[in-house]
Enzyme design. Structure first.
Site, short mmCIF file in Angstrom:
data_model
loop_
_atom_site.label_atom_id
_atom_site.label_comp_id
_atom_site.label_asym_id
_atom_site.label_seq_id
_atom_site.Cartn_x
_atom_site.Cartn_y
_atom_site.Cartn_z
N PRO A 89 0.81 -1.23 0.00
CA PRO A 89 0.00 0.00 0.00
C PRO A 89 0.84 1.28 0.00
O PRO A 89 0.36 2.33 -0.39
CB PRO A 89 -0.82 -0.11 1.29
CG PRO A 89 -0.82 -1.55 1.63
CD PRO A 89 0.48 -2.10 1.15
N GLU A 116 1.45 -8.23 8.89
CA GLU A 116 1.50 -6.80 9.19
C GLU A 116 2.42 -6.04 8.24
O GLU A 116 2.23 -4.85 8.00
CB GLU A 116 1.95 -6.60 10.64
CG GLU A 116 1.89 -5.15 11.11
CD GLU A 116 0.48 -4.60 11.15
OE1 GLU A 116 0.32 -3.38 11.09
OE2 GLU A 116 -0.48 -5.41 11.24
N ARG A 154 -1.22 -8.10 -21.53
CA ARG A 154 -2.04 -7.75 -22.70
C ARG A 154 -1.35 -6.74 -23.61
O ARG A 154 -1.76 -6.56 -24.76
CB ARG A 154 -3.40 -7.22 -22.25
CG ARG A 154 -3.36 -5.89 -21.54
CD ARG A 154 -4.71 -5.56 -20.90
NE ARG A 154 -5.78 -5.53 -21.88
CZ ARG A 154 -6.07 -4.49 -22.66
NH1 ARG A 154 -5.34 -3.38 -22.56
NH2 ARG A 154 -7.06 -4.54 -23.51
N ASP A 169 -6.92 2.29 -25.65
CA ASP A 169 -7.59 2.08 -24.36
C ASP A 169 -7.62 3.36 -23.55
O ASP A 169 -6.81 4.26 -23.75
CB ASP A 169 -6.82 1.02 -23.53
CG ASP A 169 -7.12 -0.39 -23.99
OD1 ASP A 169 -8.11 -0.57 -24.71
OD2 ASP A 169 -6.36 -1.29 -23.62
#
Length: 244
Positions: A89, A116, A154, A169
């Site tokens: 994160p 953790e 991709r 895209d």
């Protein structure tokens, strides 16, 4: 491309890596996907990969030995600079531009954490990149790894068959993609825009560009600050703002 995934739950990848575009990419030999259970490299009889943090605190921390040992075991080209990616994160926000950058590499290694956190020596002396798919916390890095691998693979040559499939895209051009329509021409009273049926390719491209600008302005206006806009684009945006 060779992609290695280090995970405590390798079974999570079976369905994703064995389906759709990722399956076809492997069948075409455009990518080799290898999932490694780094618990096998714990170096202790209990296969323990985590421990309590020094200094106290809640939760458990992943030990450095299993991850260092697992990466050392990979039969990769050690002389080649490898991208070893920690899914976390705290990492850099993953974007389409990052996917395009990673798609140029020959070898990627993803580390999926749990508990953790990681022993800081993993960050400092092992990984080359830290990536996050958003400002939220998942149970582990597996879902993030699947997302990034799909996004990168991709983009590889011959995977989609048509380069334009990803070149236009959303985010590839810096703008959100324009609306798309297919048959039938009219459905429940709703018709396909006339310009798309005109056969005038110049007008179609103009319409699509204007629609991309409008959609980006309405939904993600901050993206416009990151795009190289033409004078005509600026006029369209100005007109759209006046209409609003």
């Amino acid at each position: 491309m060779n992609i290695h995934i280090l995970s405590l739950f390798p079974e999570m990848f079976t369905g994703v890596f064995g389906s759709s575009i990722l399956k076809k990419a492997q069948e075409k030999n455009e990518v080799a996907l290898n999932v490694v259970n780094f618990r096998d490299f714990s170096g202790n009889k209990h296969h323990k990969v985590d421990d309590y943090p020094y200094g106290g605190g809640a939760g458990m921390v992943l030990k450095p030995e299993p991850l260092f040992n697992a990466i050392d075991s990979l039969t990769t080209n050690k002389e080649q600079k490898r991208r070893i990616i920690l899914l976390c994160p705290q990492g850099e926000r993953f974007t389409q531009q990052k996917a395009e950058e990673l798609a140029k590499e020959e070898e990627l290694i993803f580390i999926c954490g749990h508990y953790e956190g990681y022993d800081e020596r993993i960050r400092e002396h092992l990984v080359t990149d830290e990536l996050s798919i958003g400002d939220f916390v998942l149970t582990g890095g597996e879902l993030a790894a699947m997302t990034i691998v799909d996004s990168v693979v991709r983009l590889l040559p011959n995977v989609l068959g048509n380069a334009e499939s990803h070149e236009k895209d959303s985010f590839s051009t810096g703008l959100l993609e324009h609306p798309q329509y297919t048959r039938p021409v009219e459905y429940r009273g709703h018709k396909v825009p006339d310009v798309l049926l005109s056969g005038n390719h110049a007008e179609i491209e103009k319409w699509r560009r204007e629609q991309s600008l409008q959609r980006t302005l309405n939904r993600r206006p901050e993206l416009l600050d990151q795009v190289d806009l033409s004078d005509l684009d600026m006029k369209v945006i100005k007109s759209l703002k006046e209409q609003q």
